[in-house]
Design an enzyme around this catalytic site. Structure first.
Site, short mmCIF file in Angstrom:
data_model
loop_
_atom_site.label_atom_id
_atom_site.label_comp_id
_atom_site.label_asym_id
_atom_site.label_seq_id
_atom_site.Cartn_x
_atom_site.Cartn_y
_atom_site.Cartn_z
N ASP A 53 0.93 -1.33 -0.14
CA ASP A 53 -0.07 -0.08 0.14
C ASP A 53 0.92 1.26 0.02
OD1 ASP A 53 -1.76 2.16 0.98
OD2 ASP A 53 -3.11 0.61 1.26
N HIS A 117 -10.22 -5.19 -3.17
CA HIS A 117 -9.03 -5.46 -2.66
C HIS A 117 -8.98 -5.57 -1.19
CE1 HIS A 117 -9.82 -1.20 -2.09
NE2 HIS A 117 -8.94 -0.93 -1.27
N HIS A 119 -7.02 -5.86 2.15
CA HIS A 119 -5.99 -5.39 3.12
C HIS A 119 -5.19 -6.42 3.92
CE1 HIS A 119 -6.91 -1.14 2.37
NE2 HIS A 119 -8.04 -1.72 2.27
#
Length: 174
Positions: A53, A117, A119
């Site tokens: 990220d 997406h 994490h």
């Protein structure tokens, strides 16, 4: 902010239609993840891409995305997507198997990129990290009111015939 989302499409062109057929959504920043575009890719295969990220909220903060734009946001998921969710989580757990790792998805409107997406967060947390990624579990595997949901909660809710949203949702009864 157009660069942070898949919104803001203008008129569709023949090139846009070709992109959709190839599993890409015009204007989506995650549909073009490459090293050349500045993404720090950890690994990739034909289905999934794993990268760091750009604004980490933990000591290590990875994102796992489907290569193709199959789903924009978590509430669009259905039971047929369970195998993909399970593969995404398995990839995250294989890459970062240590205790304390948190995996999950933001629920709109608390998601800035509209390309599914997941994490993967490895503590310790950076400022705001714990606040942005709260998990509240229901006793049946579902969830309580929150904007972040673990993959297991998503699977449980979908197996129960539900859709993932902000509010409390039942999971699959044991």
């Amino acid at each position: 902010m157009k660069f942070l989302s898949c919104f803001g499409e203008k008129q569709k062109t023949a090139l846009d239609e070709d992109a959709l057929l190839e599993g890409q959504k015009p204007g989506c920043v995650f549909c073009g993840v490459t090293r050349e575009k500045g993404f720090d890719i950890i690994e990739e295969d034909e289905e999934l891409i794993v990268f760091r990220d750009r604004w980490p909220r933990a000591a290590e903060h990875l994102l796992i995305i489907p290569r193709k734009h199959v789903i924009s946001v978590v509430p669009e998921l259905t039971a047929r997507d369970i195998p993909m969710i399970e593969r995404m989580e398995a990839r995250g757990r294989a890459l970062r198997p240590q205790p304390g790792v948190k995996t999950g998805f933001h629920i709109p409107p608390f998601s800035s990129i509209h390309h599914l997406h997941m994490h993967v967060l490895v503590p310790p947390w950076r400022p705001l990290g714990k606040v942005q990624y709260p998990v509240r579990e229901g006793e049946d595997g579902g969830k309580k009111w929150t904007w972040f949901v673990k993959p297991q909660q998503v699977v449980s809710i979908l197996e129960n015939g539900g859709r993932v949203g902000l509010g409390a949702q039942a999971g699959k009864k044991p």
